[in-house]
Write a protein that holds these residues in place. Structure first.
Motif, PDB file in Angstrom:
ATOM      1  N   ASN A 298       0.857  -1.186   0.000  1.00 57.96           N
ATOM      2  CA  ASN A 298       0.000   0.000   0.000  1.00 57.96           C
ATOM      3  C   ASN A 298       0.892   1.234   0.000  1.00 57.96           C
ATOM      4  N   GLY A 299       1.221   1.734  -1.180  1.00 53.18           N
ATOM      5  CA  GLY A 299       2.153   2.855  -1.329  1.00 53.18           C
ATOM      6  C   GLY A 299       1.818   4.088  -0.507  1.00 53.18           C
ATOM      7  N   PRO A 300       0.573   4.603  -0.551  1.00 54.84           N
ATOM      8  CA  PRO A 300       0.251   5.787   0.247  1.00 54.84           C
ATOM      9  C   PRO A 300       0.418   5.557   1.752  1.00 54.84           C
ATOM     10  N   LEU A 301       0.049   4.367   2.211  1.00 57.60           N
ATOM     11  CA  LEU A 301       0.191   4.054   3.636  1.00 57.60           C
ATOM     12  C   LEU A 301       1.667   3.975   4.033  1.00 57.60           C
ATOM     13  N   VAL A 302       2.490   3.382   3.199  1.00 62.23           N
ATOM     14  CA  VAL A 302       3.928   3.298   3.471  1.00 62.23           C
ATOM     15  C   VAL A 302       4.538   4.700   3.486  1.00 62.23           C
ATOM     16  N   LEU A 303       4.129   5.548   2.549  1.00 61.84           N
ATOM     17  CA  LEU A 303       4.641   6.919   2.498  1.00 61.84           C
ATOM     18  C   LEU A 303       4.252   7.699   3.756  1.00 61.84           C
ATOM     19  N   ALA A 304       2.988   7.610   4.155  1.00 60.81           N
ATOM     20  CA  ALA A 304       2.530   8.315   5.355  1.00 60.81           C
ATOM     21  C   ALA A 304       3.232   7.775   6.605  1.00 60.81           C
TER      22      ALA A 304
END
Length: 136
Positions: A45-51
């Motif tokens: 989950n790219g957005p979750l990893v970024l956040a």
């Protein structure tokens, strides 16, 4: 700056980081059976990893900015934890594939997760003792 301010910062951060590590270890032990399934999905989950990386980076930078000290074992541990947290947050933001590879290694080696949880628990108990009980 009062002479005891660095010691107060070490003690204060030990009061925060110690219980956090204890709860993290308890969560790791409680979820040993499901983490091998959860971690790879989380890393996809790219957005979750970024956040997560952004918040982790901020936490690490706060520790490093307030406490980069090498005078006692607890000060060294807190400083190293701050550096590791900073590097982890930056890596999650910039090279999430590294986090995915490390996650894969943990999933493929279940004893590694158990050993990590045990170490995290011991460090958490020690820092809680330093922060809340010890008067040294």
């Amino acid at each position: 700056m009062p002479d005891d301010l660095p010691a107060v910062r070490t003690r204060t951060l030990a009061r925060i980081i110690g219980p956090y590590l204890i709860l993290l270890a308890i969560a790791l032990f409680a979820r040993l059976g499901t983490l091998p399934m959860l971690l790879p999905v989380f890393m996809q989950n790219g957005p979750l990893v970024l956040a997560t990386g952004a918040f982790t980076l901020m936490a690490g930078l706060a520790i490093v900015a307030l406490h980069l000290r090498w005078e006692s074992p607890s000060a060294i541990a807190i400083s190293l934890i701050g550096i590791v947290i900073t590097l982890k947050g930056a890596a999650l933001m910039v090279v999430p594939s590294l986090g995915a590879a490390m996650t894969g290694a943990v999933v493929e080696t279940p004893p590694l997760l158990l050993i990590t949880a045990a170490i995290v628990l011991l460090v958490g108990i020690w820092l809680s003792f330093v922060g809340w009980i010890s008067r040294a």
